[in-house]
Design an enzyme around this catalytic site. Structure first.
Site, PDB file in Angstrom:
ATOM      1  N   THR A 215       0.876  -1.172   0.000  1.00 46.96           N
ATOM      2  CA  THR A 215       0.000   0.000   0.000  1.00 46.96           C
ATOM      3  C   THR A 215       0.909   1.216   0.000  1.00 46.96           C
ATOM      4  O   THR A 215       1.981   1.184   0.605  1.00 46.96           O
ATOM      5  CB  THR A 215      -0.845  -0.006   1.287  1.00 46.96           C
ATOM      6  OG1 THR A 215      -1.788  -1.057   1.172  1.00 46.96           O
ATOM      7  CG2 THR A 215      -1.576   1.308   1.519  1.00 46.96           C
ATOM      8  N   ARG A 243     -14.801  -6.473  -0.547  1.00 48.33           N
ATOM      9  CA  ARG A 243     -14.209  -6.034   0.731  1.00 48.33           C
ATOM     10  C   ARG A 243     -13.554  -4.655   0.568  1.00 48.33           C
ATOM     11  O   ARG A 243     -12.860  -4.381  -0.393  1.00 48.33           O
ATOM     12  CB  ARG A 243     -13.160  -7.054   1.184  1.00 48.33           C
ATOM     13  CG  ARG A 243     -12.406  -6.687   2.474  1.00 48.33           C
ATOM     14  CD  ARG A 243     -11.076  -6.018   2.185  1.00 48.33           C
ATOM     15  NE  ARG A 243     -10.258  -5.852   3.390  1.00 48.33           N
ATOM     16  CZ  ARG A 243      -9.128  -5.155   3.426  1.00 48.33           C
ATOM     17  NH1 ARG A 243      -8.680  -4.566   2.348  1.00 48.33           N
ATOM     18  NH2 ARG A 243      -8.453  -5.056   4.534  1.00 48.33           N
ATOM     19  N   ASP A 246      -9.204  -0.119   5.067  1.00 50.84           N
ATOM     20  CA  ASP A 246      -9.115   1.162   5.781  1.00 50.84           C
ATOM     21  C   ASP A 246      -8.710   2.325   4.880  1.00 50.84           C
ATOM     22  O   ASP A 246      -8.986   3.489   5.194  1.00 50.84           O
ATOM     23  CB  ASP A 246      -8.080   1.066   6.910  1.00 50.84           C
ATOM     24  CG  ASP A 246      -6.693   0.698   6.381  1.00 50.84           C
ATOM     25  OD1 ASP A 246      -6.598  -0.190   5.510  1.00 50.84           O
ATOM     26  OD2 ASP A 246      -5.702   1.303   6.826  1.00 50.84           O
ATOM     27  N   THR A 266      -0.756   1.760   6.758  1.00 52.54           N
ATOM     28  CA  THR A 266      -0.660   0.520   5.985  1.00 52.54           C
ATOM     29  C   THR A 266      -0.682  -0.658   6.940  1.00 52.54           C
ATOM     30  O   THR A 266      -0.015  -0.625   7.981  1.00 52.54           O
ATOM     31  CB  THR A 266       0.619   0.476   5.129  1.00 52.54           C
ATOM     32  OG1 THR A 266       0.775  -0.854   4.620  1.00 52.54           O
ATOM     33  CG2 THR A 266       1.872   0.868   5.902  1.00 52.54           C
ATOM     34  N   GLY A 269      -6.183  -3.793   7.327  1.00 56.69           N
ATOM     35  CA  GLY A 269      -7.117  -2.675   7.338  1.00 56.69           C
ATOM     36  C   GLY A 269      -8.238  -2.772   8.346  1.00 56.69           C
ATOM     37  O   GLY A 269      -8.664  -1.761   8.924  1.00 56.69           O
TER      38      GLY A 269
HETATM   39  N1  ASP Z   1      -4.394  -1.388   4.632  1.00 55.58           N
HETATM   40  C1  ASP Z   1      -4.584  -2.089   3.382  1.00 55.58           C
HETATM   41  C2  ASP Z   1      -5.925  -2.751   3.413  1.00 55.58           C
HETATM   42  O1  ASP Z   1      -6.271  -3.343   4.419  1.00 55.58           O
HETATM   43  C3  ASP Z   1      -3.544  -3.129   3.112  1.00 55.58           C
HETATM   44  C4  ASP Z   1      -2.109  -2.713   3.301  1.00 55.58           C
HETATM   45  O2  ASP Z   1      -1.817  -1.663   3.835  1.00 55.58           O
HETATM   46  O3  ASP Z   1      -1.228  -3.458   2.888  1.00 55.58           O
HETATM   47  O4  ASP Z   1      -6.620  -2.753   2.421  1.00 55.58           O
END
Ligand code: ASP
Length: 352
Positions: A215, A243, A246, A266, A269
């Site tokens: 991310t 889905r 966050d 990151t 989420g």
């Molecule tokens: N926070 C991101 C999510 O849950 C994933 C990530 O940060 O790698 O969609």
């Protein structure tokens, strides 16, 4: 009217007619420091998993993103523009889990989320579940600037993006074999994986090929004292169709407020949503007078870790102080400031 007032009125007229960057040449020295901080995802980022070439590729792209954002700040541009420019570099790179190179959901599709927030007026825009917009961060900006909404999802977001002439692509533009292989390994296991999930890193290069987070996010402070924050992601490998994480949830994965700071998160989420992580960091600073680093530590280690979540965040406060931390083994990250500091790191926190 005396000579002085005529000159002042003339000067005022000139200032009000000039574009923002020209105003600066009249106002000159910015009273605020300039700063940009970015991340490219947290997770099992450990030296033993990377070849020298891979490490260099990540660091070079992070530097490119920092430079793209910083040059805008230096030329008198806004923090929103800087955040966007940095994120676009990372969205266009297949190294990160955002834009090209986004992870696949359980249906073998890529659904991307992004958000942006303007700390000067608390305006925000976000998109969720899109897969035809080349740069989801630009779509988030478009939602903020050109609609009366904050969050648009799927087809609706894409129809409006097209209407506003954002670059649209076939969904296979986002495809990378590496991400597809990650999905194949997880399919049937009912597991979702963060992009660099540390618990999985048993052998060399396992995660880089199979479990890479990635991310991306950026927070910037411009010479007008305005903070902006942006975050963009493909989410988590094998996530359920539909889905939403966050990243596009204002206050969870992204937040900016000139009174306190800007935050981009990151990690898993669901935990960032449940702790309203980004807003919580801002509130700890606002109501408890915590420093950015203290607020960040409280949220990552006392809240997210305790619930079982993994990840990290970057914070930039209103004075240009940078904070970052993570409970995973590493996080791609960097910052650049008008003090001349330029840092790019990816492994564990350096001991100070
Ligand atoms: N926070 C991101 C999510 O849950 C994933 C990530 O940060 O790698 O969609």
């Amino acid at each position: 009217m005396n000579k002085l007032s005529i000159i002042s009125i003339g000067l005022l007229f000139l200032i009000s007619c000039s574009p923002q960057s020209e105003k600066l040449t009249l106002a000159e020295t910015p009273k605020n420091p300039l700063a940009i901080v970015i991340h490219g995802g947290a997770g099992g980022v450990e030296k033993r998993f990377f070849t020298t070439e891979q490490e260099l590729a990540y660091k070079n792209t992070l530097q490119e993103a920092l430079d793209a954002g910083y040059v805008i700040l230096e030329k008198g541009g806004t923090s929103l523009e800087a955040v966007q420019a940095a994120i676009i570099i990372m969205e266009n790179s297949p190294l990160f889990n955002a834009g090209k190179g986004a992870v696949f959901n359980s249906e073998g599709k890529q659904e991307m989320d992004a958000s942006i927030m303007d700390g000067s007026n608390l305006k925000a825009g976000a998109v969720a579940g899109v897969n035809h917009i080349k740069n989801p961060i630009l779509a988030a900006r478009m939602v903020m600037d050109s609609t009366s909404h904050v969050l648009l999802s799927g087809k609706g977001a894409e129809i409006i993006a097209k209407k506003f002439n954002l670059e649209m692509v076939e969904s296979d533009y986002f495809f990378t074999p590496k991400r597809y292989n990650q999905l194949m390994k997880l399919q049937g296991k009912e597991e979702m994986k963060l992009d660099h999930n540390s618990s999985e890193h048993q052998k060399i290069n396992y995660f880089i090929d199979d479990h890479k987070y990635g991310t991306v996010g950026a927070v910037a402070l411009d010479r007008f004292g305005n903070i902006a924050a942006g975050t963009s992601t493909g989410g988590m490998t094998n996530k359920k169709y539909g889905r939403i994480g966050d990243t596009p949830i204002i206050g969870a994965g992204n937040y900016a407020n000139n009174e306190t700071c800007g935050v981009s998160c990151t990690g898993t989420g669901e935990y960032y949503i449940r702790t309203v992580a980004a807003h919580e960091i801002s509130n700890l600073m606002k109501y408890k007078n915590f420093s950015a680093q203290k607020a960040l530590k409280e949220v990552i280690f006392n809240q997210i870790s305790k619930l079982g979540g993994e990840g990290g965040a970057i914070v930039l406060d209103k004075n240009g102080n940078v904070a970052w931390d993570f409970n995973s083994s590493g996080m791609f990250r960097g910052y650049k400031k008008s003090t001349g500091e330029n840092v790019v790191e990816m492994y564990e926190m350096s001991k100070k």
